[in-house]
Design a protein around this motif. Structure first.
Motif, PDB file in Angstrom:
ATOM      1  N   SER A   1       0.829  -1.199   0.000  1.00 15.07           N
ATOM      2  CA  SER A   1       0.000   0.000   0.000  1.00 15.07           C
ATOM      3  C   SER A   1       0.867   1.254   0.000  1.00 15.07           C
ATOM      4  CB  SER A   1      -0.911   0.004   1.237  1.00 15.07           C
ATOM      5  OG  SER A   1      -1.594   1.235   1.355  1.00 15.07           O
ATOM      6  N   PHE A   2       0.565   2.157  -0.924  1.00 15.20           N
ATOM      7  CA  PHE A   2       1.170   3.485  -0.921  1.00 15.20           C
ATOM      8  C   PHE A   2       0.250   4.487  -0.213  1.00 15.20           C
ATOM      9  CE2 PHE A   2       3.928   1.746  -4.127  1.00 15.20           C
ATOM     10  CZ  PHE A   2       5.081   2.511  -4.042  1.00 15.20           C
ATOM     11  N   GLY A   3      -0.702   3.977   0.546  1.00 15.06           N
ATOM     12  CA  GLY A   3      -1.691   4.851   1.152  1.00 15.06           C
ATOM     13  C   GLY A   3      -1.473   5.143   2.616  1.00 15.06           C
ATOM     14  N   GLN A   4      -0.293   4.847   3.147  1.00 16.16           N
ATOM     15  CA  GLN A   4      -0.073   5.123   4.557  1.00 16.16           C
ATOM     16  C   GLN A   4      -0.185   6.614   4.870  1.00 16.16           C
ATOM     17  OE1 GLN A   4      -0.786   2.239   5.744  1.00 16.16           O
ATOM     18  NE2 GLN A   4       0.822   2.175   7.284  1.00 16.16           N
ATOM     19  N   THR A   5       0.368   7.449   4.006  1.00 14.03           N
ATOM     20  CA  THR A   5       0.254   8.887   4.261  1.00 14.03           C
ATOM     21  C   THR A   5      -1.162   9.408   3.968  1.00 14.03           C
ATOM     22  OG1 THR A   5       1.140   9.363   2.047  1.00 14.03           O
ATOM     23  CG2 THR A   5       2.690   9.369   3.897  1.00 14.03           C
ATOM     24  N   LEU A   6      -1.933   8.652   3.184  1.00 17.34           N
ATOM     25  CA  LEU A   6      -3.342   9.011   2.980  1.00 17.34           C
ATOM     26  C   LEU A   6      -4.079   8.992   4.318  1.00 17.34           C
ATOM     27  CD1 LEU A   6      -5.998   9.379   1.312  1.00 17.34           C
ATOM     28  CD2 LEU A   6      -6.034   6.882   1.085  1.00 17.34           C
ATOM     29  N   PHE A   7      -3.937   7.920   5.049  1.00 16.27           N
ATOM     30  CA  PHE A   7      -4.629   7.793   6.330  1.00 16.27           C
ATOM     31  C   PHE A   7      -3.925   8.578   7.434  1.00 16.27           C
ATOM     32  CE2 PHE A   7      -5.450   4.019   3.753  1.00 16.27           C
ATOM     33  CZ  PHE A   7      -6.811   4.206   3.553  1.00 16.27           C
ATOM     34  N   PHE A   8      -2.628   8.771   7.275  1.00 16.24           N
ATOM     35  CA  PHE A   8      -1.890   9.698   8.135  1.00 16.24           C
ATOM     36  C   PHE A   8      -2.504  11.086   8.040  1.00 16.24           C
ATOM     37  CE2 PHE A   8       1.349  12.936   8.614  1.00 16.24           C
ATOM     38  CZ  PHE A   8       2.130  12.523   9.696  1.00 16.24           C
ATOM     39  N   GLY A   9      -2.765  11.531   6.810  1.00 16.28           N
ATOM     40  CA  GLY A   9      -3.340  12.858   6.604  1.00 16.28           C
ATOM     41  C   GLY A   9      -4.784  12.949   7.050  1.00 16.28           C
ATOM     42  N   ILE A  10      -5.571  11.907   6.785  1.00 14.76           N
ATOM     43  CA  ILE A  10      -6.969  11.929   7.206  1.00 14.76           C
ATOM     44  C   ILE A  10      -7.068  12.057   8.722  1.00 14.76           C
ATOM     45  CG2 ILE A  10      -9.054  10.504   7.401  1.00 14.76           C
ATOM     46  CD1 ILE A  10      -8.425   9.418   4.616  1.00 14.76           C
ATOM     47  N   ALA A  11      -6.279  11.264   9.441  1.00 13.97           N
ATOM     48  CA  ALA A  11      -6.314  11.333  10.901  1.00 13.97           C
ATOM     49  C   ALA A  11      -5.711  12.631  11.413  1.00 13.97           C
ATOM     50  CB  ALA A  11      -5.570  10.138  11.496  1.00 13.97           C
ATOM     51  N   GLY A  12      -4.632  13.101  10.762  1.00 11.73           N
ATOM     52  CA  GLY A  12      -3.998  14.332  11.206  1.00 11.73           C
ATOM     53  C   GLY A  12      -4.916  15.532  11.084  1.00 11.73           C
ATOM     54  N   TYR A  13      -5.558  15.673   9.918  1.00 12.48           N
ATOM     55  CA  TYR A  13      -6.493  16.781   9.732  1.00 12.48           C
ATOM     56  C   TYR A  13      -7.738  16.607  10.601  1.00 12.48           C
ATOM     57  CZ  TYR A  13      -4.120  19.304   5.994  1.00 12.48           C
ATOM     58  OH  TYR A  13      -3.226  20.069   5.272  1.00 12.48           O
ATOM     59  N   SER A  14      -8.169  15.347  10.793  1.00 13.52           N
ATOM     60  CA  SER A  14      -9.325  15.113  11.664  1.00 13.52           C
ATOM     61  C   SER A  14      -9.008  15.530  13.090  1.00 13.52           C
ATOM     62  CB  SER A  14      -9.716  13.631  11.624  1.00 13.52           C
ATOM     63  OG  SER A  14     -10.146  13.257  10.337  1.00 13.52           O
ATOM     64  N   TYR A  15      -7.787  15.223  13.539  1.00  9.79           N
ATOM     65  CA  TYR A  15      -7.414  15.651  14.892  1.00  9.79           C
ATOM     66  C   TYR A  15      -7.445  17.170  14.998  1.00  9.79           C
ATOM     67  CZ  TYR A  15      -4.730  16.726  19.046  1.00  9.79           C
ATOM     68  OH  TYR A  15      -4.332  17.244  20.253  1.00  9.79           O
ATOM     69  N   GLY A  16      -6.907  17.854  13.987  1.00 11.08           N
ATOM     70  CA  GLY A  16      -6.900  19.310  14.012  1.00 11.08           C
ATOM     71  C   GLY A  16      -8.307  19.876  14.074  1.00 11.08           C
ATOM     72  N   VAL A  17      -9.193  19.365  13.227  1.00 11.69           N
ATOM     73  CA  VAL A  17     -10.573  19.850  13.203  1.00 11.69           C
ATOM     74  C   VAL A  17     -11.261  19.591  14.537  1.00 11.69           C
ATOM     75  CG1 VAL A  17     -12.837  19.483  12.160  1.00 11.69           C
ATOM     76  CG2 VAL A  17     -10.806  19.656  10.701  1.00 11.69           C
ATOM     77  N   LEU A  18     -11.107  18.382  15.054  1.00 10.85           N
ATOM     78  CA  LEU A  18     -11.785  18.023  16.297  1.00 10.85           C
ATOM     79  C   LEU A  18     -11.210  18.778  17.491  1.00 10.85           C
ATOM     80  CD1 LEU A  18     -12.049  14.177  15.700  1.00 10.85           C
ATOM     81  CD2 LEU A  18     -13.955  15.786  15.805  1.00 10.85           C
TER      82      LEU A  18
END
Length: 357
Positions: A67-84
């Motif tokens: 999977s080349f998507g590790q940073t995809l979910f890294f970013g989803i969680a990172g931005y979600s943390y910021g928003v929350l």
């Protein structure tokens, strides 16, 4: 339960291995007592990325899904943390924001993984789809600079990145510096031991069997798609944990932490270390992160070139991973297996007579 820690799917067992484990852990625990706060903060930064590497090891090394998507979910969680964290007001709610952001990443992984796995996407195409999704997210976040791009009080800010969220906190106590370092060490120990138990359990055996021969596993009565989806969600969730911790550590996140150069880094860490073993991935990824950061101080381009050279050398000289190869060599020597093999391979007098006959 403790037998699962020394199962056949992981390297390292016995008193020598666990003695070294305890010694390294003790050294990690006393390190902040002798180091300055800057170095402790840097080590916390290195440890944050280990979860992403362990997640890829689980998916690629044990599950056979590159999977080349590790940073995809890294970013989803990172931005979600910021928003929350921004919208929930900070303080103790940041702990809830951390947990919820990881859940958001796992839900996103479940949705993407369902369509890929049930759609029959595997092999190199699995990597292509995950890379495409990663680049789409990075491109989208890069063009969110206008004031209209916000979620509640949290502005996305385009290439400048989201900022203004609080770090992890319990009441008025912020988890920073040495406190964050100890939290990282504790989380890594828990995740590492839990993953060892998982891959050595019945579920882990099915995951490995699916990697080796999915048709055979299917004929034995296992729904391999469910095990693949479970592996993908867990591995992506660990990448999300890295993303949420990274955002709370630096109190910012930018699209550059998601794009192509960043997406390739976990592949290099895990390939160099040895994708088929958790211990090798843990040790090798930390060493590479430490070396990369050291070289980046002088030249970021040189560090990227070195990462590319290491990947090329790994593919050509040690496709199973340099750290894993060294670990197996040391384990064989300590157990005396190398000597026994050498003696066994020598022709005996009876064998010679048999051959002559």
């Amino acid at each position: 339960m403790f037998k699962l820690l020394e199962g056949p799917q992981t390297l390292g067992r016995g008193r020598v291995f666990w003695g070294c484990f305890v010694a390294i852990l003790a050294g990690a625990l006393i390190y902040p007592l002798f180091a300055d706060s800057y170095d402790v903060g840097n080590f916390s930064y290195f440890l944050i990325w280990i979860f992403m590497a362990l997640g890829l090891c689980l998916m690629w090394g044990y599950g056979g899904m590159l999977s080349f998507g590790q940073t995809l979910f890294f970013g989803i969680a990172g931005y979600s943390y910021g928003v929350l964290a921004i919208n929930m007001g900070g303080g103790t709610t940041t702990i809830a924001a951390l947990l919820l952001s990881v859940v958001v990443a796992m839900i996103a992984a479940g949705i993407l993984g369902y369509f890929m796995i049930w759609g029959g996407i595997n092999g190199i195409f699995f990597g292509i789809v995950t890379l495409s999704a990663t680049l789409v997210l990075a491109f989208f976040l890069g063009q969110t600079a206008g004031p209209e791009w916000h979620i509640g009080d949290a502005r996305l800010n385009g290439f400048n990145g989201m900022k203004g969220m609080d770090p992890l906190a319990i009441g008025d106590l912020y988890i920073e510096g040495s406190a964050l370092y100890y939290v990282m060490v504790a989380l890594i120990v828990v995740v590492y031991l839990a993953l060892r138990m998982l891959v050595n359990s019945g579920i882990g055996n099915v995951i490995v069997a699916t990697r080796e021969n999915p048709q055979r596993a299917e004929m034995l009565g296992y729904d391999v798609r469910k095990y693949q989806l479970l592996t993908f969600v867990l591995g992506s969730g660990l990448a999300g944990l890295s993303g949420a911790l990274y955002t709370s550590w630096g109190q910012f996140i930018t699209p550059s932490s998601i794009g192509l150069p960043a997406a390739a880094m976990p592949i290099v860490w895990v390939a160099f270390s040895g994708r088929s073993d958790l211990t090798a991935t843990l040790v090798g990824s930390f060493l590479l992160l430490f070396g990369f950061q050291t070289i980046t101080v002088y030249s970021q381009q040189a560090a990227l070139v070195l990462m590319g050279a290491l990947l090329l050398a790994t593919v050509m000289a040690a496709p199973q991973g340099f750290v894993l190869g060294i670990g197996k060599f040391v384990a064989d020597r300590l157990s005396g297996r190398g000597k026994r093999t050498a003696v066994t391979d020598l022709p005996t007098q009876s064998n010679l007579k048999t051959d002559e006959a």
